[in-house]
Design a protein around this motif. Structure first.
Motif, PDB file in Angstrom:
ATOM      1  N   LYS A  18       0.822  -1.215   0.000  1.00  0.00           N
ATOM      2  CA  LYS A  18       0.000   0.000   0.000  1.00  0.00           C
ATOM      3  C   LYS A  18       0.857   1.266   0.000  1.00  0.00           C
ATOM      4  O   LYS A  18       0.377   2.347  -0.349  1.00  0.00           O
ATOM      5  CB  LYS A  18      -0.920   0.025   1.229  1.00  0.00           C
ATOM      6  N   VAL A  19       2.131   1.122   0.407  1.00  0.00           N
ATOM      7  CA  VAL A  19       3.036   2.277   0.465  1.00  0.00           C
ATOM      8  C   VAL A  19       4.265   1.972  -0.390  1.00  0.00           C
ATOM      9  O   VAL A  19       4.975   1.002  -0.121  1.00  0.00           O
ATOM     10  CB  VAL A  19       3.476   2.572   1.916  1.00  0.00           C
ATOM     11  N   PRO A  20       4.540   2.767  -1.434  1.00  0.00           N
ATOM     12  CA  PRO A  20       5.730   2.534  -2.262  1.00  0.00           C
ATOM     13  C   PRO A  20       7.011   2.567  -1.425  1.00  0.00           C
ATOM     14  O   PRO A  20       7.102   3.305  -0.437  1.00  0.00           O
ATOM     15  CB  PRO A  20       5.698   3.701  -3.257  1.00  0.00           C
ATOM     16  N   ALA A  21       7.990   1.779  -1.845  1.00  0.00           N
ATOM     17  CA  ALA A  21       9.243   1.672  -1.095  1.00  0.00           C
ATOM     18  C   ALA A  21       9.907   3.025  -0.883  1.00  0.00           C
ATOM     19  O   ALA A  21      10.390   3.329   0.213  1.00  0.00           O
ATOM     20  CB  ALA A  21      10.199   0.726  -1.822  1.00  0.00           C
ATOM     21  N   ARG A  22       9.942   3.850  -1.926  1.00  0.00           N
ATOM     22  CA  ARG A  22      10.658   5.125  -1.801  1.00  0.00           C
ATOM     23  C   ARG A  22      10.013   6.035  -0.756  1.00  0.00           C
ATOM     24  O   ARG A  22      10.696   6.810  -0.082  1.00  0.00           O
ATOM     25  CB  ARG A  22      10.744   5.837  -3.154  1.00  0.00           C
ATOM     26  N   ILE A  23       8.679   5.937  -0.589  1.00  0.00           N
ATOM     27  CA  ILE A  23       7.996   6.746   0.424  1.00  0.00           C
ATOM     28  C   ILE A  23       8.255   6.178   1.815  1.00  0.00           C
ATOM     29  O   ILE A  23       8.570   6.911   2.757  1.00  0.00           O
ATOM     30  CB  ILE A  23       6.480   6.809   0.134  1.00  0.00           C
ATOM     31  N   ALA A  24       8.144   4.856   1.944  1.00  0.00           N
ATOM     32  CA  ALA A  24       8.371   4.214   3.244  1.00  0.00           C
ATOM     33  C   ALA A  24       9.777   4.497   3.757  1.00  0.00           C
ATOM     34  O   ALA A  24       9.976   4.818   4.936  1.00  0.00           O
ATOM     35  CB  ALA A  24       8.133   2.711   3.133  1.00  0.00           C
ATOM     36  N   LEU A  25      10.769   4.407   2.870  1.00  0.00           N
ATOM     37  CA  LEU A  25      12.156   4.603   3.282  1.00  0.00           C
ATOM     38  C   LEU A  25      12.488   6.075   3.508  1.00  0.00           C
ATOM     39  O   LEU A  25      13.258   6.413   4.400  1.00  0.00           O
ATOM     40  CB  LEU A  25      13.091   3.996   2.236  1.00  0.00           C
ATOM     41  N   ARG A  26      11.910   6.938   2.708  1.00  0.00           N
ATOM     42  CA  ARG A  26      12.175   8.372   2.866  1.00  0.00           C
ATOM     43  C   ARG A  26      11.640   8.887   4.200  1.00  0.00           C
ATOM     44  O   ARG A  26      12.291   9.663   4.897  1.00  0.00           O
ATOM     45  CB  ARG A  26      11.541   9.157   1.718  1.00  0.00           C
ATOM     46  N   TYR A  27      10.440   8.432   4.559  1.00  0.00           N
ATOM     47  CA  TYR A  27       9.810   8.902   5.798  1.00  0.00           C
ATOM     48  C   TYR A  27      10.116   7.991   6.992  1.00  0.00           C
ATOM     49  O   TYR A  27       9.677   8.270   8.102  1.00  0.00           O
ATOM     50  CB  TYR A  27       8.296   9.003   5.611  1.00  0.00           C
ATOM     51  N   LYS A  28      10.835   6.878   6.742  1.00  0.00           N
ATOM     52  CA  LYS A  28      11.172   5.910   7.801  1.00  0.00           C
ATOM     53  C   LYS A  28       9.910   5.409   8.503  1.00  0.00           C
ATOM     54  O   LYS A  28       9.786   5.443   9.736  1.00  0.00           O
ATOM     55  CB  LYS A  28      12.148   6.521   8.806  1.00  0.00           C
ATOM     56  N   ILE A  29       8.968   4.954   7.680  1.00  0.00           N
ATOM     57  CA  ILE A  29       7.696   4.441   8.189  1.00  0.00           C
ATOM     58  C   ILE A  29       7.477   3.025   7.675  1.00  0.00           C
ATOM     59  O   ILE A  29       8.020   2.638   6.645  1.00  0.00           O
ATOM     60  CB  ILE A  29       6.508   5.320   7.745  1.00  0.00           C
ATOM     61  N   MET A  30       6.684   2.254   8.401  1.00  0.00           N
ATOM     62  CA  MET A  30       6.341   0.907   7.971  1.00  0.00           C
ATOM     63  C   MET A  30       4.829   0.736   8.042  1.00  0.00           C
ATOM     64  O   MET A  30       4.241   0.882   9.115  1.00  0.00           O
ATOM     65  CB  MET A  30       7.027  -0.125   8.880  1.00  0.00           C
ATOM     66  N   PRO A  31       4.165   0.459   6.900  1.00  0.00           N
ATOM     67  CA  PRO A  31       2.725   0.183   6.950  1.00  0.00           C
ATOM     68  C   PRO A  31       2.480  -1.149   7.648  1.00  0.00           C
ATOM     69  O   PRO A  31       3.072  -2.161   7.274  1.00  0.00           O
ATOM     70  CB  PRO A  31       2.323   0.128   5.471  1.00  0.00           C
ATOM     71  N   VAL A  32       1.632  -1.147   8.667  1.00  0.00           N
ATOM     72  CA  VAL A  32       1.452  -2.359   9.472  1.00  0.00           C
ATOM     73  C   VAL A  32       0.023  -2.897   9.451  1.00  0.00           C
ATOM     74  O   VAL A  32      -0.224  -4.027   9.868  1.00  0.00           O
ATOM     75  CB  VAL A  32       1.881  -2.114  10.935  1.00  0.00           C
ATOM     76  N   LYS A  33      -0.913  -2.089   8.941  1.00  0.00           N
ATOM     77  CA  LYS A  33      -2.304  -2.541   8.952  1.00  0.00           C
ATOM     78  C   LYS A  33      -3.103  -1.742   7.928  1.00  0.00           C
ATOM     79  O   LYS A  33      -2.862  -0.552   7.729  1.00  0.00           O
ATOM     80  CB  LYS A  33      -2.897  -2.340  10.358  1.00  0.00           C
TER      81      LYS A  33
END
Length: 254
Positions: A95-110
């Motif tokens: 649900k979250v592209p890798a570049r966004i997850a890594l840039r913001y240091k977030i992990m979609p969990v649910k």
């Protein structure tokens, strides 16, 4: 008297602010976790470096991260829990592209009822939440997790070097749709491949690997490290097969 926000409505989250950090300082001192003098010293450093109190407390080893996140959960009304207790799946991560997850240091969990729950190791900022809501075009919720949980989950679900690979695949696809690729685009892609290969080697060293096996297939690429005599599969990002030839060529000339 405790400064924890006991009367905050159950569904009302508080985002990062100077006031939140002031309240964090008070709780830490009240509970005897740090001394007031230490807080004052950190605040002086914070004024010079721009780092937030959360980061400085961890950097100096003054507070265990789980204790710190537990207090921040009380103050912000954002729950703190280990990622292992959350229903994280590959579908949720997608649900979250890798570049966004890594840039913001977030992990979609649910993902439930059109809401993505994101894990972060610090209390998020309101502006950050607004930006992510627009980028992902969906409603958001938050949980707090340790940095180690976030880092391990990002590697597991997105693969080693996911941000670099994500950008490279996008670059390759753009070049494929153009009759002639520009020299600048080609040089940028080459630099990205070198960066990714360097990440593979650096990660292998960190994990104590003796061998690195890069195995290209027709529609996939498998990465394995030999650790303690056993070959272990290392997660790699989706779409990496499009870069197989470039990766192999880069290794050959190193």
């Amino acid at each position: 008297m405790s400064t924890v926000k006991e009367n905050l409505p159950a569904d009302e989250k508080r985002f990062f602010s100077d006031q939140l950090m002031v309240e964090l300082s008070h709780v830490l001192v009240e509970r005897g976790i740090v001394r007031q003098q230490q807080i004052e010293e950190l605040n002086s450093r914070r004024a010079l470096t721009g780092e937030n109190l959360h980061s400085l407390l961890l950097k100096e080893g003054l507070v265990d991260e789980t204790i710190l996140l537990g207090i921040l959960a009380e103050l912000s009304n954002i729950p703190f829990m280990p990622i292992a207790k959350l229903p994280v799946t590959q579908d949720v991560a997608a649900k979250v592209p890798a570049r966004i997850a890594l840039r913001y240091k977030i992990m979609p969990v649910k993902y439930e009822n059109g809401i993505i729950t994101l894990a972060k190791s610090e209390v998020p900022q309101a502006t950050e939440t607004d930006s992510l809501r627009m980028l992902l075009n969906t409603a958001l919720d938050w949980v707090l997790c340790t940095r180690d949980d976030i880092v391990k989950s990002l590697k597991h679900f997105y693969g080693l070097g996911a941000e670099a690979v994500d950008s490279l695949v996008e670059s390759v696809e753009k070049q494929e749709s153009t009759v002639v690729a520009t020299d600048v685009a080609a040089e940028t892609a080459d630099a990205g491949i070198v960066k990714f290969v360097n990440q593979i080697i650096a990660e292998a060293i960190d994990m104590g690997a003796t061998d690195v096996h890069i195995e290209p297939f027709e529609n996939d690429l498998r990465l394995r490290y030999r650790i303690d005599g056993m070959l272990q599969v290392i997660p790699v990002p989706k779409g990496i097969a499009k870069l197989s030839k470039a990766i192999v060529s880069c290794i050959k000339i190193m």
